[in-house]
Design an enzyme around this catalytic site. Structure first.
Site, PDB file in Angstrom:
ATOM      1  N   SER A 167       0.807  -1.218   0.000  1.00  0.00           N
ATOM      2  CA  SER A 167       0.000   0.000   0.000  1.00  0.00           C
ATOM      3  C   SER A 167       0.844   1.275   0.000  1.00  0.00           C
ATOM      4  O   SER A 167       0.319   2.368  -0.136  1.00  0.00           O
ATOM      5  CB  SER A 167      -0.962   0.016   1.193  1.00  0.00           C
ATOM      6  OG  SER A 167      -0.272   0.345   2.371  1.00  0.00           O
ATOM      7  N   LYS A 197       1.101   4.391   6.814  1.00  0.00           N
ATOM      8  CA  LYS A 197       0.446   5.286   5.844  1.00  0.00           C
ATOM      9  C   LYS A 197       0.990   6.703   6.010  1.00  0.00           C
ATOM     10  O   LYS A 197       1.636   7.023   7.001  1.00  0.00           O
ATOM     11  CB  LYS A 197      -1.077   5.328   6.111  1.00  0.00           C
ATOM     12  CG  LYS A 197      -1.825   4.010   5.911  1.00  0.00           C
ATOM     13  CD  LYS A 197      -2.041   3.694   4.449  1.00  0.00           C
ATOM     14  CE  LYS A 197      -2.785   2.373   4.256  1.00  0.00           C
ATOM     15  NZ  LYS A 197      -1.984   1.196   4.632  1.00  0.00           N
TER      16      LYS A 197
END
Lengths: 420, 139
Positions: free
Chosen positions: B51, B88
């Site tokens: 991701s 993230k």
């Protein structure tokens, strides 16, 4: 002023740092060989799980209540403890590591009006940097600081900091503390005090002087001085060298041959030698023992130990193993299911004060080099990678560790994996 | 993480001259000093997902995570969302907090009611084997 910093449910908290799913779940950590409960999260305490509860009796209970159960991972706890202590050191230079999860801080150099703020800062800094929640007790002596810490755990759950800063607060704390819960008072002594109508710490502090002089030992009077707010316990910034070192463990499974017991014993002897070298001392005497499991009623029971004077004081792994094997030769008997063995090294002397007999060859520089090379290798490559052959490679006697967590902070293959 | 190597010489002065470099010895460059500012608040973790590949964090990348820093807008963070770790970008302003992946395949995670979101630490370094970077390249 002194403070005692105590990590809350330390082993459970360490597991939680790397396993967020454990938040709000009951967690317990078991002793060596997964024997009994030695650390409980608040949720586990609320379920009524007691300290020392034998894990095999509670297996169903744990499952029913979704208790997360862990074997003790001392490698991890040791590293996290070290991080906690280093974090304290940044804020308070004078402190003393009291145990793996406790430290005394000496606050003499901080102005009185800053102490409440300082306590808060220590607590917040530790949880921020290491993830470990702690409780602080601040008071005039170590004994009172220890008591203030327990008081904070009961009555200051929101802030986690209690400062016994005025007479009223001090009296309130003393009045709510049972004499048996005072640091340094054992069960027998507590009984004796209660028989004499001293039930709380407050009562004991205000004991009449004549009674104290007639009935209390020097140690007892020192404790009283501490309760009255005058420091009487010495500051020990450096850990005193240990007088005995014992390495003894139960085996993962029962052992039936001398060879197997010998392998375990050799490993324990090697651990003792490591510890001796770390504190720079040598042992002049060893005690070796081997025993069966007294809880296995069906087994024939056996326990024997022996003390041996060593020809020369040593901290050399090979020498200690050799002497331990000699001792095992003497005490070992065939035909028993062995459950545990151990070695105690005693009568310790500083490394540089070892007296060699006139004709005995000294431990040569070469041997010393070998050992320091061994220590270096094991330090950099992993515990026990390089070892003496007598320690063997059998795994039978290794600890039972069914639910061991990874060594997140000390082994690269064990680091936290993040699915992102 | 706290290892320090100091250059240490025992000069055996035989015949001839002592080394002219002796007075100029300095510590060898230590990567720990450069990449780890707060050793006892720093942890190393490994990524397994994709991701964050547009931020050049391929699977198998090892991240240096510093817990002592306060995360600010634009930091790459190790966060906990509903009991799971994730890495993230952090987008944070006075109105809302968002975790943003660096891969179009994935959606932003917006902080909502009843959701548990917590920053565990700030990523201060990324260690990559260059061969693993292939997954980050689109050609």
């Amino acid at each position: 002023m002194y403070a005692l910093v105590d990590c809350n449910n330390f082993y459970c908290s360490c597991e939680r740092v790397f396993e967020p799913r454990l938040a709000n779940r009951p967690v317990v950590v078991l002793s060596n060989n997964d024997g009994c409960v030695i650390s409980r999260s608040e949720e586990a305490k609320a379920l009524g799980i007691k300290m020392g509860a034998p894990s095999f009796l509670f297996a169903d209970f744990f499952k029913k209540h979704h208790v997360a159960v862990y074997s003790s991972n001392y490698t991890l706890y040791g590293d996290i403890s070290n991080r906690v202590m280093k974090t304290i050191a940044e804020l308070v230079p004078r402190f003393e590591v009291y145990s793996i999860d406790e430290a005394f801080l000496d606050l003499y150099e901080f102005p009185r009006h800053d102490l409440a703020e300082l306590g808060k800062k220590v607590k917040e800094s530790i949880i921020k940097k290491t993830g470990i929640p702690v409780t602080l007790g601040i008071a005039a002596t170590k004994t009172l600081a220890k008591m203030a810490n327990k008081y904070a755990k009961r009555n200051r759950k929101d802030t986690g900091v209690f400062w016994a800063s005025n007479d009223q607060l001090i009296d309130e704390m003393l009045a709510s503390t049972d004499v048996g819960d005072i640091w340094g008072i054992g069960e027998q002594y507590a009984k004796f005090l209660k028989k004499n109508k001293f039930t709380t710490a407050l009562g004991l502090r205000d004991a009449p002087q004549e009674w104290v002089r007639a009935n209390m030992t020097v140690v007892g009077q020192r404790l009283l001085t501490e309760l009255r707010g005058m420091p009487a316990i010495q500051w020990q910034a450096e850990e005193p060298a240990k007088k005995n070192i014992c390495t003894a463990r139960g085996f993962g499974e029962l052992l039936k041959t001398k060879h197997e017991v010998g392998e375990a014993l050799a490993s324990y002897a090697s651990i003792c030698a490591d510890k001796l070298r770390k504190q720079k001392s040598c042992a002049r005497m060893i005690e070796v023992f081997a025993e069966t499991n007294p809880f296995r009623r069906e087994d024939k029971q056996f326990r024997r130990s022996i003390r041996m004077q060593l020809p020369v004081a040593t901290n050399h792994t090979a020498n200690l193993i050799k002497q331990a094997m000699k001792a095992l030769d003497i005490i070992y008997a065939e035909g028993f299911n062995y459950h545990k063995c151990g070695i105690v090294v005693m009568d310790l002397v500083p490394e540089d004060a070892v007296q060699y007999p006139l004709y005995e060859q000294t431990e040569s520089a070469k041997e010393k080099k070998l050992l320091s090379a061994l220590d270096q290798l094991n330090k950099s490559l992993g515990k026990d990678l390089v070892r003496f052959a007598s320690q063997g490679y059998s795994k039978k006697w290794h600890l039972k560790q069914m639910k061991l967590s990874p060594c997140y902070t000390t082994r690269i293959e064990d680091i936290l994996k993040v699915k992102n | 993480m706290n290892a320090h190597t100091l250059p240490y010489f025992t000069t055996e002065v035989k015949a001839g001259f002592p080394s002219p470099a002796l007075d100029y010895i300095e510590d060898r460059i230590d990567l720990n000093d450069i990449f780890i500012k707060h050793p006892h608040a720093t942890f190393i973790v490994e990524c397994t997902g994709d991701s964050m590949i547009d931020a050049f964090i391929p699977p198998k990348a090892k991240l240096i995570v510093d817990r002592s820093l306060n995360a600010t807008n634009g930091d790459i963070v190790l966060a906990i969302v509903n009991g799971e770790f994730t890495v993230k970008y952090l987008q944070k302003n006075s109105i809302k907090t968002k975790l943003i992946p660096a891969n179009k395949k994935y959606q932003d995670i917006e902080m909502q009611e009843g959701m548990q979101m917590e920053v565990w630490g700030v990523v201060t370094g990324i260690m990559i084997d260059p061969r693993d970077l292939k997954t980050c390249m689109r050609w």
